[in-house]
Write an enzyme that holds these catalytic residues in place. Structure first.
Site, mmCIF file in Angstrom:
data_model
loop_
_atom_site.group_PDB
_atom_site.id
_atom_site.type_symbol
_atom_site.label_atom_id
_atom_site.label_comp_id
_atom_site.label_asym_id
_atom_site.label_seq_id
_atom_site.Cartn_x
_atom_site.Cartn_y
_atom_site.Cartn_z
ATOM 1 N N SER A 246 0.112 0.212 -9.179
ATOM 2 C CA SER A 246 -1.345 0.203 -9.101
ATOM 3 C C SER A 246 -1.898 0.819 -10.363
ATOM 4 O O SER A 246 -1.224 1.629 -11.024
ATOM 5 C CB SER A 246 -1.810 1.015 -7.884
ATOM 6 O OG SER A 246 -3.202 1.275 -7.940
ATOM 7 N N GLY B 57 -2.865 -9.114 3.194
ATOM 8 C CA GLY B 57 -3.193 -8.634 1.861
ATOM 9 C C GLY B 57 -2.342 -9.207 0.745
ATOM 10 O O GLY B 57 -1.959 -10.385 0.755
ATOM 11 N N ILE B 58 -2.030 -8.361 -0.228
ATOM 12 C CA ILE B 58 -1.272 -8.796 -1.401
ATOM 13 C C ILE B 58 0.107 -9.294 -1.009
ATOM 14 O O ILE B 58 0.577 -10.324 -1.500
ATOM 15 C CB ILE B 58 -1.167 -7.648 -2.428
ATOM 16 C CG1 ILE B 58 -2.542 -7.347 -3.039
ATOM 17 C CG2 ILE B 58 -0.160 -7.984 -3.524
ATOM 18 C CD1 ILE B 58 -2.582 -6.116 -3.924
ATOM 19 N N TYR C 227 -1.497 9.263 -3.173
ATOM 20 C CA TYR C 227 -1.251 7.839 -3.395
ATOM 21 C C TYR C 227 -0.912 7.570 -4.862
ATOM 22 O O TYR C 227 0.063 6.882 -5.178
ATOM 23 C CB TYR C 227 -2.480 7.034 -2.980
ATOM 24 C CG TYR C 227 -2.416 5.574 -3.323
ATOM 25 C CD1 TYR C 227 -1.638 4.696 -2.574
ATOM 26 C CD2 TYR C 227 -3.140 5.053 -4.397
ATOM 27 C CE1 TYR C 227 -1.582 3.335 -2.884
ATOM 28 C CE2 TYR C 227 -3.092 3.698 -4.712
ATOM 29 C CZ TYR C 227 -2.312 2.849 -3.953
ATOM 30 O OH TYR C 227 -2.254 1.512 -4.266
ATOM 31 N N SER D 262 4.390 -7.761 4.302
ATOM 32 C CA SER D 262 3.831 -9.062 3.903
ATOM 33 C C SER D 262 3.067 -9.785 5.005
ATOM 34 O O SER D 262 2.921 -11.005 4.960
ATOM 35 C CB SER D 262 4.946 -9.959 3.366
ATOM 36 O OG SER D 262 6.099 -9.923 4.182
#
Length: 264
Positions: A141, A18-19, A154, A15
């Site tokens: 994702s 980014g997201i 990924y 954290s």
């Protein structure tokens, strides 16, 4: 709707940017006591300072740890034995030809993207169950469904965490602990922007032009026709972490701009 998490503790993995950073910031703004995690104390401290600058009253602390290892997960658990909200955001990605991906790289992606979430969820969800309330999230994702040819390893990890999320939701049925996967599409995170900046330099065009080209050529089914922002993804995560989302569990919550061309 006013989301109040002032009596909740949260851990957001990966954290510092980014997201994950945006989710941590959003949870803190909703009043949660948030633990920031990253691999270096410098990055953790910078993330805390950035959130504090915008919100001086934010309740934040940090743990510098490599959660891609079993030892790292135990270090975090020792430092924060309990939490009410666990956001399994940590993840790595890198475009690579399938035939060049060696065993060590497959193992690295699995350990970081999948096993970090498994190890932490296995510990923290038990406490949530005993206390009768909790929220567990896995950052998946659209690549979990649209496996990218340039990142098969990924995509595999994102399919895995989505499966684990659904299964764990069933394990915790009737406990007031919800488990969901957040499913972003291409997002203007630090890693994606770095990749796009390099591609723009190589092509001799602006970053904005490369972003538009990336979506047009790589995600032509996108309905919004652009990259999402980390804040847009974080808004879904914060809602799913709230008491208001008590009937949302076992779901893959899409924030992918319509890239996945199905209604289900």
């Amino acid at each position: 709707m006013r989301i109040d998490l002032s009596d909740k503790r949260a851990i957001v993995t990966g954290s510092t940017a980014g997201i994950g950073f945006s989710i941590a910031k959003g949870l803190a703004e909703a009043g949660a006591e948030v633990t920031i995690t990253g691999r270096t104390q410098q990055r953790v401290g910078q993330a805390i300072d950035m959130i504090k600058h915008a919100d001086p009253d934010a309740k934040l602390s940090g743990v510098a740890v490599d959660l891609g290892t079993a030892e790292g997960c135990q270090t975090l658990i020792a430092a924060r034995p309990e939490t009410d909200i666990l956001i399994n955001n940590l993840g790595i990605f890198e475009p690579q030809d399938f035939f060049d991906i060696d065993d060590a790289t497959w193992e690295q992606f699995f350990q970081v993207n999948v096993m970090s979430a498994v190890r932490l969820s296995r510990h923290y969800a038990q406490g949530m169950k005993m206390r009768g309330w909790g929220r567990v999230q896995f950052l998946s994702s659209e690549s979990a469904l649209n496996i990218p040819a340039e990142m098969v390893h990924y995509g595999m990890t994102k399919s895995a965490v989505q499966s684990i999320s659904r299964g764990l939701a069933k394990v915790l049925a009737g406990t007031n602990v919800t488990v969901n996967a957040i499913m972003p599409g291409p997002t203007r995170s630090e890693g994606v922007l770095d990749m796009i900046t390099k591609a723009a330099e190589k092509a001799g065009i602006s970053q904005e032009e490369m972003e538009a080209r990336f979506v047009r050529e790589n995600r032509p089914s996108s309905i919004i026709g652009r990259l999402a922002t980390p804040e847009e993804v974080a808004s879904m995560s914060v809602y799913a972490a709230s008491p208001q989302a008590s009937a949302t569990t076992g779901a893959a919550l899409r924030v992918e701009g319509g890239v996945v061309d199905t209604m289900a």
